[in-house]
Design an enzyme around this catalytic site. Structure first.
Site, PDB file in Angstrom:
ATOM      1  N   ARG A 111      35.778  51.406  35.673  1.00  0.00           N
ATOM      2  CA  ARG A 111      35.904  50.441  36.772  1.00  0.00           C
ATOM      3  C   ARG A 111      37.353  50.188  37.172  1.00  0.00           C
ATOM      4  O   ARG A 111      37.606  49.408  38.104  1.00  0.00           O
ATOM      5  CB  ARG A 111      35.229  49.131  36.382  1.00  0.00           C
ATOM      6  CG  ARG A 111      35.987  48.328  35.350  1.00  0.00           C
ATOM      7  CD  ARG A 111      35.193  47.236  34.685  1.00  0.00           C
ATOM      8  NE  ARG A 111      34.508  46.310  35.574  1.00  0.00           N
ATOM      9  CZ  ARG A 111      33.791  45.279  35.122  1.00  0.00           C
ATOM     10  NH1 ARG A 111      33.676  45.054  33.816  1.00  0.00           N
ATOM     11  NH2 ARG A 111      33.200  44.473  35.965  1.00  0.00           N
ATOM     12  N   ASN A 171      31.303  33.765  31.405  1.00  0.00           N
ATOM     13  CA  ASN A 171      31.045  35.195  31.188  1.00  0.00           C
ATOM     14  C   ASN A 171      32.314  35.938  30.769  1.00  0.00           C
ATOM     15  O   ASN A 171      32.795  36.831  31.474  1.00  0.00           O
ATOM     16  CB  ASN A 171      30.460  35.811  32.466  1.00  0.00           C
ATOM     17  CG  ASN A 171      29.148  36.517  32.209  1.00  0.00           C
ATOM     18  OD1 ASN A 171      29.052  37.332  31.298  1.00  0.00           O
ATOM     19  ND2 ASN A 171      28.154  36.193  32.997  1.00  0.00           N
ATOM     20  N   LEU A 232      22.954  28.354  23.327  1.00  0.00           N
ATOM     21  CA  LEU A 232      23.015  28.373  21.860  1.00  0.00           C
ATOM     22  C   LEU A 232      22.284  29.576  21.273  1.00  0.00           C
ATOM     23  O   LEU A 232      21.960  29.583  20.083  1.00  0.00           O
ATOM     24  CB  LEU A 232      22.421  27.079  21.292  1.00  0.00           C
ATOM     25  CG  LEU A 232      23.028  25.767  21.806  1.00  0.00           C
ATOM     26  CD1 LEU A 232      22.278  24.578  21.236  1.00  0.00           C
ATOM     27  CD2 LEU A 232      24.517  25.689  21.459  1.00  0.00           C
ATOM     28  N   ALA A 266      20.825  38.430  28.822  1.00  0.00           N
ATOM     29  CA  ALA A 266      20.129  37.195  28.438  1.00  0.00           C
ATOM     30  C   ALA A 266      20.789  35.969  29.056  1.00  0.00           C
ATOM     31  O   ALA A 266      20.109  35.065  29.554  1.00  0.00           O
ATOM     32  CB  ALA A 266      20.098  37.068  26.919  1.00  0.00           C
ATOM     33  N   GLY A 267      22.125  35.932  29.033  1.00  0.00           N
ATOM     34  CA  GLY A 267      22.829  34.802  29.630  1.00  0.00           C
ATOM     35  C   GLY A 267      22.645  34.730  31.131  1.00  0.00           C
ATOM     36  O   GLY A 267      22.596  33.640  31.710  1.00  0.00           O
ATOM     37  N   ASP A 268      22.523  35.899  31.763  1.00  0.00           N
ATOM     38  CA  ASP A 268      22.285  35.915  33.210  1.00  0.00           C
ATOM     39  C   ASP A 268      20.883  35.397  33.518  1.00  0.00           C
ATOM     40  O   ASP A 268      20.688  34.657  34.482  1.00  0.00           O
ATOM     41  CB  ASP A 268      22.454  37.333  33.750  1.00  0.00           C
ATOM     42  CG  ASP A 268      23.803  37.934  33.395  1.00  0.00           C
ATOM     43  OD1 ASP A 268      24.788  37.165  33.324  1.00  0.00           O
ATOM     44  OD2 ASP A 268      23.867  39.152  33.176  1.00  0.00           O
TER      45      ASP A 268
END
Length: 323
Positions: A111, A171, A232, A266-268
């Site tokens: 990138r 993030n 968490l 998962a966080g998204d």
């Protein structure tokens, strides 16, 4: 409001993802499956699947990967009027190992000097902030370049000026920053422009110097946030804020998962759950339940966003967990 314009805006770098079809070192893998990658696009796709009108602001190269991303994002229902084709810089790529036993898969990026890294405030001059209901931002765009950092600051400031709600997920990508102090100062400055701040526990500890979820939340509430939601992991999530008109703090337990396949995204998924719930008018407790639920769905699939449900599937999941 113009019915043809999006009411949610997201921005950042979409990359073409090549995920290994079999476990093992990427140097030895023969076959890959292609899809989209990027934390910001994951959230955009997740919200679009739930029926929201989502706009995507970014740059892609004038290459096959850029054409693939544009077509893929439009198939997901995203409004790509602010997706610019850059003839001078290439689309970013990411290669991901096949996760084994729930461990975080190894990834390699291509990138540097990408089209998206050339984003700047000039690319947002045509955004109609008067029609926007919500802006979702992460800490990834400001890590890509100085001009991307300026774009992030511009968008958050404009959104707040127009009364648009803002969510911010740090993030963290430490390897993209020149120093930890620059990362911390920049991201905390952006968080100060957000209504809802969504860090993971370890992210919050690194950014604030505080140890407990209560004190991390207090740091951002003191900066002006209305709510801080701290991820968490399997234990669930923690809320502290004033969204109901009074100070509240509580933890909502995580959703049990029999088998963790891949933790990427998962966080998204969690952000999709919380933001969608708030825009649906749910209370903070219900919002954390939905966030935990979608995050749990995402870790049970190998892709970055394949576990993000549409509205019908979400209704089924929420009905099942409420029973």
């Amino acid at each position: 409001m113009n019915q043809n314009t999006p009411d949610i805006l997201t921005f950042g770098e979409a990359m073409t993802l090549f995920a290994a079809d079999a476990p093992g070192d990427l140097a030895e893998v023969e076959r890959f499956s292609r899809s989209c990658a990027g934390a910001d696009t994951n959230v955009a796709i997740g919200l679009s699947r739930l029926g929201f009108k989502v706009g995507w602001l970014s740059r892609v190269g004038e290459d096959c990967f850029g054409r693939y991303l544009r077509a893929s994002l439009e198939r997901e229902g995203l409004d790509c009027r602010h997706l610019i084709t850059d003839a001078e810089h290439a689309t970013g790529l990411v290669f991901k190992e096949r996760a084994v036993g729930g461990a975080d898969p190894r990834v390699e990026y291509r990138r540097h000097n990408s089209a998206a890294s050339k984003l700047s405030p000039a690319d947002a001059q045509d955004v109609d902030f008067s029609t926007l209901r919500h802006l979702h931002a992460t800490g990834i765009p400001p890590a890509l370049s100085a001009s991307c950092r300026e774009l992030s600051q511009f968008l958050l400031e404009k959104a707040r000026q127009h009364g648009t709600s803002v969510s911010f997920d740090p993030n963290l990508r430490p390897t993209l920053w020149a120093s930890e102090s620059e990362m911390r100062d920049t991201l905390n400055g952006l968080a100060a422009q957000a209504n809802w701040v969504l860090p993971g526990l370890s992210e919050g500890q690194l950014l604030t110097g505080q140890t407990s979820a209560h004190d991390i939340a207090g740091f951002y509430l003191d900066q002006g946030a209305d709510a801080v939601v701290i991820k968490l992991g399997p234990e669930g999530s923690y809320y502290r804020g004033t969204l109901t008109g009074q100070d509240e703090a509580f933890t909502v337990a995580g959703v049990p998962v029999e088998t963790v396949v891949d933790t990427v995204g998962a966080g998204d998924g969690f952000a999709v759950g919380f933001v969608s719930a708030m825009l649906d008018g749910l209370d903070p407790h219900q919002a954390l339940k939905r966030a935990n639920l979608i995050g749990a769905e995402q870790v049970q699939v190998p892709g970055d966003m394949e576990g993000l449900p549409d509205r019908e599937r979400l209704d089924q999941l929420e009905a099942a967990t409420a029973a």
